[in-house]
Design a protein around this motif. Structure first.
Motif, PDB file in Angstrom:
ATOM      1  N   GLY A  16      -5.275  -4.920   8.708  1.00  0.00           N
ATOM      2  CA  GLY A  16      -6.542  -5.609   8.934  1.00  0.00           C
ATOM      3  C   GLY A  16      -7.621  -4.580   9.175  1.00  0.00           C
ATOM      4  N   ASN A  17      -8.875  -4.968   8.967  1.00  0.00           N
ATOM      5  CA  ASN A  17      -9.939  -3.984   9.171  1.00  0.00           C
ATOM      6  C   ASN A  17      -9.979  -3.531  10.634  1.00  0.00           C
ATOM      7  OD1 ASN A  17     -12.078  -5.386  10.782  1.00  0.00           O
ATOM      8  ND2 ASN A  17     -12.128  -6.763   9.012  1.00  0.00           N
ATOM      9  N   ALA A  20     -11.339  -5.828  13.523  1.00  0.00           N
ATOM     10  CA  ALA A  20     -10.547  -7.033  13.757  1.00  0.00           C
ATOM     11  C   ALA A  20      -9.175  -6.714  14.314  1.00  0.00           C
ATOM     12  CB  ALA A  20     -10.402  -7.818  12.452  1.00  0.00           C
ATOM     13  N   ALA A  21      -8.643  -5.527  13.974  1.00  0.00           N
ATOM     14  CA  ALA A  21      -7.267  -5.182  14.356  1.00  0.00           C
ATOM     15  C   ALA A  21      -7.168  -4.380  15.641  1.00  0.00           C
ATOM     16  CB  ALA A  21      -6.618  -4.400  13.217  1.00  0.00           C
ATOM     17  N   THR A  39      -6.099  -0.568   6.821  1.00  0.00           N
ATOM     18  CA  THR A  39      -7.381  -1.248   7.014  1.00  0.00           C
ATOM     19  C   THR A  39      -7.917  -1.933   5.766  1.00  0.00           C
ATOM     20  OG1 THR A  39      -8.565   0.818   6.567  1.00  0.00           O
ATOM     21  CG2 THR A  39      -8.019   0.327   8.873  1.00  0.00           C
ATOM     22  N   ILE A  58      -3.567  -9.240  10.434  1.00  0.00           N
ATOM     23  CA  ILE A  58      -4.732  -9.707  11.166  1.00  0.00           C
ATOM     24  C   ILE A  58      -5.608 -10.562  10.245  1.00  0.00           C
ATOM     25  CG2 ILE A  58      -6.675  -9.027  12.601  1.00  0.00           C
ATOM     26  CD1 ILE A  58      -3.896  -8.149  13.627  1.00  0.00           C
ATOM     27  N   ASP A  59      -6.019 -11.695  10.739  1.00  0.00           N
ATOM     28  CA  ASP A  59      -6.881 -12.589   9.961  1.00  0.00           C
ATOM     29  C   ASP A  59      -8.308 -12.048  10.003  1.00  0.00           C
ATOM     30  OD1 ASP A  59      -8.058 -14.633   8.611  1.00  0.00           O
ATOM     31  OD2 ASP A  59      -7.856 -16.117  10.221  1.00  0.00           O
ATOM     32  N   ASP A  60      -8.580 -11.079   9.108  1.00  0.00           N
ATOM     33  CA  ASP A  60      -9.896 -10.452   9.112  1.00  0.00           C
ATOM     34  C   ASP A  60     -10.838 -11.033   8.060  1.00  0.00           C
ATOM     35  OD1 ASP A  60      -8.848  -9.491   6.776  1.00  0.00           O
ATOM     36  OD2 ASP A  60      -9.014  -7.362   7.280  1.00  0.00           O
ATOM     37  N   ASP A  62     -10.368 -11.191   4.815  1.00  0.00           N
ATOM     38  CA  ASP A  62     -10.235 -10.565   3.502  1.00  0.00           C
ATOM     39  C   ASP A  62      -9.087 -11.239   2.744  1.00  0.00           C
ATOM     40  OD1 ASP A  62      -9.806  -8.918   1.286  1.00  0.00           O
ATOM     41  OD2 ASP A  62     -10.307  -7.087   2.388  1.00  0.00           O
ATOM     42  N   ALA A  84      -8.230 -12.366  14.466  1.00  0.00           N
ATOM     43  CA  ALA A  84      -9.039 -11.156  14.609  1.00  0.00           C
ATOM     44  C   ALA A  84      -9.519 -11.012  16.045  1.00  0.00           C
ATOM     45  CB  ALA A  84     -10.230 -11.198  13.663  1.00  0.00           C
TER      46      ALA A  84
END
Length: 342
Positions: A16-17, A20-21, A39, A58-60, A62, A84
């Motif tokens: 995840g980015n 957010a992570a 990322t 992670i629900d970022d 994307d 996130a």
């Protein structure tokens, strides 16, 4: 469903980015895991799963991560999904209640879970902060009577500086932030600095601690009002007169040190000598203790019992209800137990 796993020495991949992570990365590192970060989905290759026991997706936002679950299944790697992290750069004032973790609100628990940094007071429930705020930096700024290792202006500076560095900052306070907690000053400082700030109200010790001793601050046909007073400094004669004339219940926070002046001032203002008074020390702790006397003798009784802060004073006829309230609570608990057995 909550699961607990020992990841000490294991390798975890957090996908995840970075923004957010960051909470998941911090939490897994704190647990003792070796953390790899990914990322961008464009950088993913199946070889990154070699030696990995867990992937935290992670629900970022994307949509490019769609290939990750299938790759995890092929490699036999467990995948968990996480929301996130809350954006950093903000401050949340959290009321921690009278000191017991049981009285933290759902909002308080959620704020602590999202925290990057927690500045906490001594009267807040801080003994399990490493679990409640996993991986967060924990900073003790607690003030003790006559000893303020971190002054109020310095606390405000530290909070603002940390938020400006991109952290999600929690200021954990005992009781409620806006009941003698200087929460208003901290909100004003953040607003002046342009730092977003929010408040999570807490259970105030003014009501909760008397309740822990079986004392209701209001009771039908006994008291239909209660007044909360700071005992940090002695009151004026005008204030004593006002309090004595109000009726109802008087609850005093931080009042052990000024109890002699308070008792004498209320007597001069005409309050009855036999008015019941309770001193409830260390509410909700294993060492909670209540000392009960009347207005004429409470100073002697408190000195004999060596009453110390933190304590809440309760002045009024409701103090006489303590025994009956405890008896009713015990009867209700016994009834509940019998119903469960049936």
């Amino acid at each position: 469903m909550n699961l607990t796993a020992d990841l000490t020495g294991q390798t975890v991949l957090v996908a995840g980015n970075a923004a957010a992570a960051r909470r998941a990365v911090r939490r897994f590192r704190t647990s003792g895991a070796t953390v790899r970060t990914l990322t961008s989905p464009a950088d993913f290759s199946p070889g990154l799963l070699d030696g990995v026991v867990l992937v935290a997706a992670i629900d970022d936002g994307d949509g490019g991560w769609a290939a990750l679950p299938a790759a995890c299944r092929r490699h036999g790697v467990l995948l968990v999904r996480e929301p996130a992290a809350v954006p950093g750069g903000q401050v949340t004032l959290v009321g921690g209640g009278p000191g017991t973790e049981d009285l933290l609100t759902a909002g308080a628990l959620a704020a602590l879970r999202e925290a990057d940094v927690v500045f906490y007071d001594r009267l807040a429930p801080h003994r399990s902060l490493d679990r409640l705020a996993p991986g967060a930096e924990l900073v003790d700024v607690g003030k003790r009577p006559g000893h303020h290792p971190v002054g109020q202006s310095e606390i405000e500076r530290l909070m603002i500086e940390s938020a400006r560095a991109g952290n999600n900052v929690v200021r954990l306070k005992g009781g409620d932030p806006f009941v003698f907690g200087r929460g208003g000053e901290e909100v004003a400082s953040c607003a002046e600095a342009g730092v977003p700030v929010s408040v999570v109200s807490g259970v105030t010790s003014a009501i909760a601690v008397p309740a822990a001793a079986g004392i209701p601050v209001t009771h039908r046909e006994v008291s239909r009002m209660f007044t909360v007073v700071s005992g940090h400094a002695p009151l004026t004669e005008e204030e004593h007169t006002h309090l004595a004339g109000l009726g109802g219940t008087i609850v005093v926070l931080m009042g052990v040190g000024t109890l002699p002046q308070l008792a004498a001032g209320l007597r001069r203002a005409g309050m009855r000598a036999d008015m019941p008074v309770a001193v409830v020390e260390r509410g909700y702790s294993d060492s909670q203790r209540t000392t009960v006397s009347d207005l004429a003798d409470i100073v002697t009784a408190a000195a004999t019992a060596r009453c110390k802060s933190p304590a809440v004073l309760v002045i009024g006829e409701v103090v006489r209800q303590a025994g009956s309230c405890r008896e009713q609570a015990a009867q209700l608990a016994g009834l509940a137990g019998r119903l469960e057995a049936v």
